[in-house]
Design a protein around this motif. Structure first.
Motif, PDB file in Angstrom:
ATOM      1  N   ALA A 399      52.073  32.553  35.112  1.00 44.46           N
ATOM      2  CA  ALA A 399      52.463  31.656  36.202  1.00 44.46           C
ATOM      3  C   ALA A 399      51.711  31.999  37.486  1.00 44.46           C
ATOM      4  O   ALA A 399      51.283  31.109  38.230  1.00 44.46           O
ATOM      5  N   TRP A 400      51.515  33.290  37.752  1.00 43.87           N
ATOM      6  CA  TRP A 400      50.739  33.672  38.938  1.00 43.87           C
ATOM      7  C   TRP A 400      49.283  33.224  38.800  1.00 43.87           C
ATOM      8  O   TRP A 400      48.694  32.688  39.751  1.00 43.87           O
ATOM      9  N   ARG A 401      48.713  33.421  37.640  1.00 44.17           N
ATOM     10  CA  ARG A 401      47.321  33.037  37.421  1.00 44.17           C
ATOM     11  C   ARG A 401      47.116  31.553  37.666  1.00 44.17           C
ATOM     12  O   ARG A 401      46.080  31.123  38.197  1.00 44.17           O
ATOM     13  N   GLU A 402      48.117  30.740  37.304  1.00 40.56           N
ATOM     14  CA  GLU A 402      47.978  29.285  37.393  1.00 40.56           C
ATOM     15  C   GLU A 402      48.247  28.743  38.788  1.00 40.56           C
ATOM     16  O   GLU A 402      47.748  27.670  39.141  1.00 40.56           O
ATOM     17  N   THR A 403      49.053  29.457  39.586  1.00 41.26           N
ATOM     18  CA  THR A 403      49.502  28.873  40.857  1.00 41.26           C
ATOM     19  C   THR A 403      49.121  29.686  42.084  1.00 41.26           C
ATOM     20  O   THR A 403      49.376  29.244  43.211  1.00 41.26           O
ATOM     21  N   ASN A 404      48.543  30.871  41.910  1.00 42.82           N
ATOM     22  CA  ASN A 404      48.184  31.725  43.043  1.00 42.82           C
ATOM     23  C   ASN A 404      46.780  32.275  42.841  1.00 42.82           C
ATOM     24  O   ASN A 404      46.090  31.927  41.882  1.00 42.82           O
ATOM     25  N   ASP A 405      46.382  33.146  43.737  1.00 40.11           N
ATOM     26  CA  ASP A 405      45.031  33.716  43.679  1.00 40.11           C
ATOM     27  C   ASP A 405      44.954  34.739  42.548  1.00 40.11           C
ATOM     28  O   ASP A 405      45.525  35.836  42.651  1.00 40.11           O
ATOM     29  N   PRO A 406      44.272  34.443  41.466  1.00 41.51           N
ATOM     30  CA  PRO A 406      44.221  35.395  40.351  1.00 41.51           C
ATOM     31  C   PRO A 406      43.419  36.650  40.665  1.00 41.51           C
ATOM     32  O   PRO A 406      43.575  37.676  40.005  1.00 41.51           O
ATOM     33  N   ALA A 407      42.583  36.613  41.707  1.00 43.37           N
ATOM     34  CA  ALA A 407      41.712  37.752  41.993  1.00 43.37           C
ATOM     35  C   ALA A 407      42.478  38.969  42.503  1.00 43.37           C
ATOM     36  O   ALA A 407      41.930  40.079  42.523  1.00 43.37           O
ATOM     37  N   VAL A 408      43.724  38.788  42.931  1.00 44.90           N
ATOM     38  CA  VAL A 408      44.485  39.930  43.447  1.00 44.90           C
ATOM     39  C   VAL A 408      45.075  40.777  42.326  1.00 44.90           C
ATOM     40  O   VAL A 408      45.696  41.808  42.594  1.00 44.90           O
ATOM     41  N   ILE A 409      44.911  40.349  41.082  1.00 42.37           N
ATOM     42  CA  ILE A 409      45.364  41.130  39.931  1.00 42.37           C
ATOM     43  C   ILE A 409      44.153  41.595  39.140  1.00 42.37           C
ATOM     44  O   ILE A 409      43.228  40.824  38.882  1.00 42.37           O
ATOM     45  N   ASN A 410      44.164  42.863  38.761  1.00 45.58           N
ATOM     46  CA  ASN A 410      43.107  43.426  37.919  1.00 45.58           C
ATOM     47  C   ASN A 410      43.479  43.122  36.472  1.00 45.58           C
ATOM     48  O   ASN A 410      44.225  43.882  35.835  1.00 45.58           O
ATOM     49  N   TRP A 411      42.948  42.030  35.956  1.00 47.81           N
ATOM     50  CA  TRP A 411      43.401  41.551  34.653  1.00 47.81           C
ATOM     51  C   TRP A 411      42.982  42.472  33.517  1.00 47.81           C
ATOM     52  O   TRP A 411      43.701  42.588  32.517  1.00 47.81           O
ATOM     53  N   SER A 412      41.886  43.152  33.645  1.00 45.40           N
ATOM     54  CA  SER A 412      41.488  44.079  32.583  1.00 45.40           C
ATOM     55  C   SER A 412      42.458  45.258  32.518  1.00 45.40           C
ATOM     56  O   SER A 412      42.795  45.744  31.426  1.00 45.40           O
ATOM     57  N   LYS A 413      42.927  45.720  33.677  1.00 42.56           N
ATOM     58  CA  LYS A 413      43.900  46.803  33.690  1.00 42.56           C
ATOM     59  C   LYS A 413      45.241  46.325  33.125  1.00 42.56           C
ATOM     60  O   LYS A 413      45.909  47.044  32.361  1.00 42.56           O
ATOM     61  N   GLU A 415      45.651  43.950  30.916  1.00 43.30           N
ATOM     62  CA  GLU A 415      45.481  43.821  29.468  1.00 43.30           C
ATOM     63  C   GLU A 415      45.583  45.181  28.779  1.00 43.30           C
ATOM     64  O   GLU A 415      46.144  45.306  27.686  1.00 43.30           O
ATOM     65  N   GLN A 416      45.079  46.197  29.435  1.00 44.48           N
ATOM     66  CA  GLN A 416      45.132  47.551  28.878  1.00 44.48           C
ATOM     67  C   GLN A 416      46.568  48.070  28.810  1.00 44.48           C
ATOM     68  O   GLN A 416      46.944  48.748  27.842  1.00 44.48           O
ATOM     69  N   LEU A 417      47.391  47.753  29.808  1.00 49.12           N
ATOM     70  CA  LEU A 417      48.743  48.301  29.901  1.00 49.12           C
ATOM     71  C   LEU A 417      49.807  47.422  29.257  1.00 49.12           C
ATOM     72  O   LEU A 417      50.903  47.901  28.949  1.00 49.12           O
ATOM     73  N   MET A 418      49.500  46.153  29.046  1.00 57.40           N
ATOM     74  CA  MET A 418      50.503  45.219  28.541  1.00 57.40           C
ATOM     75  C   MET A 418      51.125  45.639  27.207  1.00 57.40           C
ATOM     76  O   MET A 418      52.323  45.427  26.990  1.00 57.40           O
ATOM     77  N   PRO A 419      50.409  46.245  26.261  1.00 54.56           N
ATOM     78  CA  PRO A 419      51.061  46.655  25.008  1.00 54.56           C
ATOM     79  C   PRO A 419      52.182  47.673  25.195  1.00 54.56           C
ATOM     80  O   PRO A 419      53.003  47.852  24.293  1.00 54.56           O
ATOM     81  N   SER A 420      52.238  48.332  26.362  1.00 56.69           N
ATOM     82  CA  SER A 420      53.297  49.306  26.620  1.00 56.69           C
ATOM     83  C   SER A 420      54.533  48.663  27.236  1.00 56.69           C
ATOM     84  O   SER A 420      55.554  49.348  27.406  1.00 56.69           O
ATOM     85  N   GLY A 421      54.472  47.393  27.595  1.00 49.17           N
ATOM     86  CA  GLY A 421      55.657  46.647  28.009  1.00 49.17           C
ATOM     87  C   GLY A 421      56.054  46.842  29.442  1.00 49.17           C
ATOM     88  O   GLY A 421      55.804  45.985  30.286  1.00 49.17           O
ATOM     89  N   GLY A 422      56.699  47.948  29.742  1.00 46.61           N
ATOM     90  CA  GLY A 422      57.163  48.150  31.108  1.00 46.61           C
ATOM     91  C   GLY A 422      57.938  49.442  31.244  1.00 46.61           C
ATOM     92  O   GLY A 422      58.140  50.184  30.277  1.00 46.61           O
ATOM     93  N   ILE A 423      58.353  49.686  32.486  1.00 45.63           N
ATOM     94  CA  ILE A 423      59.002  50.951  32.844  1.00 45.63           C
ATOM     95  C   ILE A 423      60.266  50.636  33.636  1.00 45.63           C
ATOM     96  O   ILE A 423      60.237  49.838  34.587  1.00 45.63           O
ATOM     97  N   ARG A 424      61.360  51.254  33.248  1.00 50.35           N
ATOM     98  CA  ARG A 424      62.568  51.241  34.064  1.00 50.35           C
ATOM     99  C   ARG A 424      63.181  52.639  33.999  1.00 50.35           C
ATOM    100  O   ARG A 424      63.322  53.205  32.925  1.00 50.35           O
TER     101      ARG A 424
END
Length: 447
Positions: A399-413, A415-424
């Motif tokens: 949703a951010w990629r489609e409606t905001n400036d995608p350049a503020v996110i390092n998409w390669s990073k 993609e590298q971290l996405m398989p780990s899901g998240g942290i809480r």
């Protein structure tokens, strides 16, 4: 350890009596009847849903399975408990009352589910008090046969009772503390199962075994998430198979003691690397946030500060390419941290009165943060969670990629971290005048 709450119970009942008498007087009511609840059957079937009594009943009594019982609270009188104990051979009936709690009440045993009605009539006979003068608290359909609609769960009284529940008695704190201790033992066993390469399903079973809970006894359904499942905030699946490659493990799970809940989350990386470094950074942040908790703190401000600090972590790991202030103002931080910082904790995992002040007036959430569950200024005796999170959630990123400036996110990073899901990382804390007592960290240290 199981008896540590018992010495506090008589004082707890005395305090509840004082609080309820004050609330009844302020609302112009002469008494209150609390119904524990009636089991519910599934549609066109004879299967009962898992039963949990009304939390207002549980506040008085450690009877976590007790249906169709009532407690009558009359100012200046000893509370009167109508204890439903059927003669039954299809199901195990409730055991006889135990003196450690029953000694605080007048106990009347009934054998029929509607026996409380006759017991109430007998209690009211020969006195000026009538059902129209009594507030009824609960959701049992049987209440509508006795009380007028405006007397069932009246808003003013319920609000006062909820506000009172935010200030925990020593008995309640002891129950929550013991629930944290049980959960810490089970969390450690679950981590062992993760390190041994078990499936989500088997990790969950080992958790239950370690804390000696059934699923129905848990305060909420355990979130047992391997890899990208950790990016589903309330992940409900428990895969039987083990992933071909395991990157991470997120466990959000608690226990109950006398219906009082603990609610603890931990996240682990399989091995060293950037995700493990992120977990450590979030753990450090969480402890720092806990260290700021004290009576008089505006929880909204702590939440907003947590957004700035998570944005700074994202920036330092080159996940985003905007400064922290810009990330928060633009909503970018919420892409990675879409939930609140925490909530009150007690008889309900997300306990009551988190969004009102002591006069019952709503305290709005900060703009752009609809998921925050606690907006109050903290008081001594509050128990609550601190649980900052950082996730790689595909729909929010897209949703951010489609409606905001995608350049503020390092998409390669990403993609590298996405398989780990998240942290809480989530701890349960007791607010004091000068700080807080981290019940969770103490429980883990004792394990």
């Amino acid at each position: 350890m199981a008896s540590e709450y018992k010495p506090h119970y008589a004082a707890h009942i005395a305090e509840l009596q004082r609080r309820w008498e004050a609330a009844l007087e302020e609302e112009g009511l002469q008494a209150a009847l609390v119904h524990s609840g009636t089991p519910m059957y599934s549609f066109q079937d004879d299967y009962q849903y898992a039963f949990r009594p009304n939390p207002n009943f549980l506040a008085w009594l450690p009877l976590t399975q007790q249906s169709d019982s009532t407690l009558l609270i009359v100012p200046g009188e000893r509370p009167h408990l109508v204890y439903f104990q059927p003669v039954d051979y299809w199901y195990l009936p409730p055991s006889d009352p135990e003196s450690w709690w029953a000694d605080q009440f007048d106990v009347e045993v009934v054998r029929n589910a509607d026996g409380w009605r006759a017991a109430l009539d007998n209690k009211l006979a020969g006195r000026s008090l009538a059902a129209r003068d009594i507030a009824a608290i609960g959701d049992s359909p049987s209440l509508a046969d006795v009380f007028r609609p405006e007397r069932i769960n009246p808003d003013g009284l319920v609000t006062r009772l909820h506000l009172a529940r935010t200030r925990k008695t020593p008995y309640e704190v002891a129950c929550i503390e013991e629930a944290a201790g049980l959960a810490a033992v089970a969390h450690c066993e679950a981590e062992r199962a993760f390190r041994e390469g078990e499936s989500e399903f088997n990790i969950h079973q080992r958790y239950l075994s370690a804390c000696e809970h059934s699923d129905a006894q848990l305060p909420y359904g355990n979130i047992v998430a391997l890899n990208s499942h950790g990016a589903v905030l309330h992940y409900q699946g428990r895969e039987r198979s083990v992933p071909a490659e395991i990157h991470s493990f997120l466990l959000d799970a608690g226990c109950t003691v006398n219906a009082y809940a603990s609610d603890i989350t931990r996240t682990y990386a399989t091995g060293a690397g950037e995700f493990a470094d992120l977990v450590q950074a979030m753990n450090t942040l969480e402890l720092d946030l806990v260290g700021r908790v004290r009576a008089g703190l505006d929880y909204k401000e702590l939440f907003l500060q947590s957004h700035l600090e998570i944005a700074a972590i994202l920036k330092s790991f080159d996940i985003i390419r905007a400064d922290a202030e810009t990330a928060v103002e633009s909503g970018l931080s919420s892409v990675f941290y879409p939930h609140g910082l925490g909530h009150f904790l007690g008889l309900q995992t997300h306990d009551v009165a988190g969004l009102i002040d002591n006069d019952g007036t709503a305290i709005p959430r900060p703009d752009g943060h609809p998921a925050l569950r606690l907006t109050r200024v903290l008081e001594a005796g509050n128990t609550l969670t601190i649980e900052p999170g950082l996730y790689f959630i595909e729909p929010l990123l897209q949703a951010w990629r489609e409606t905001n400036d995608p350049a503020v996110i390092n998409w390669s990073k990403v993609e590298q971290l996405m398989p780990s899901g998240g942290i809480r990382i989530e701890d349960n804390v007791l607010v004091t005048d000068n700080g807080c007592d981290n019940l969770t960290r103490r429980a883990f240290a004792e394990v």
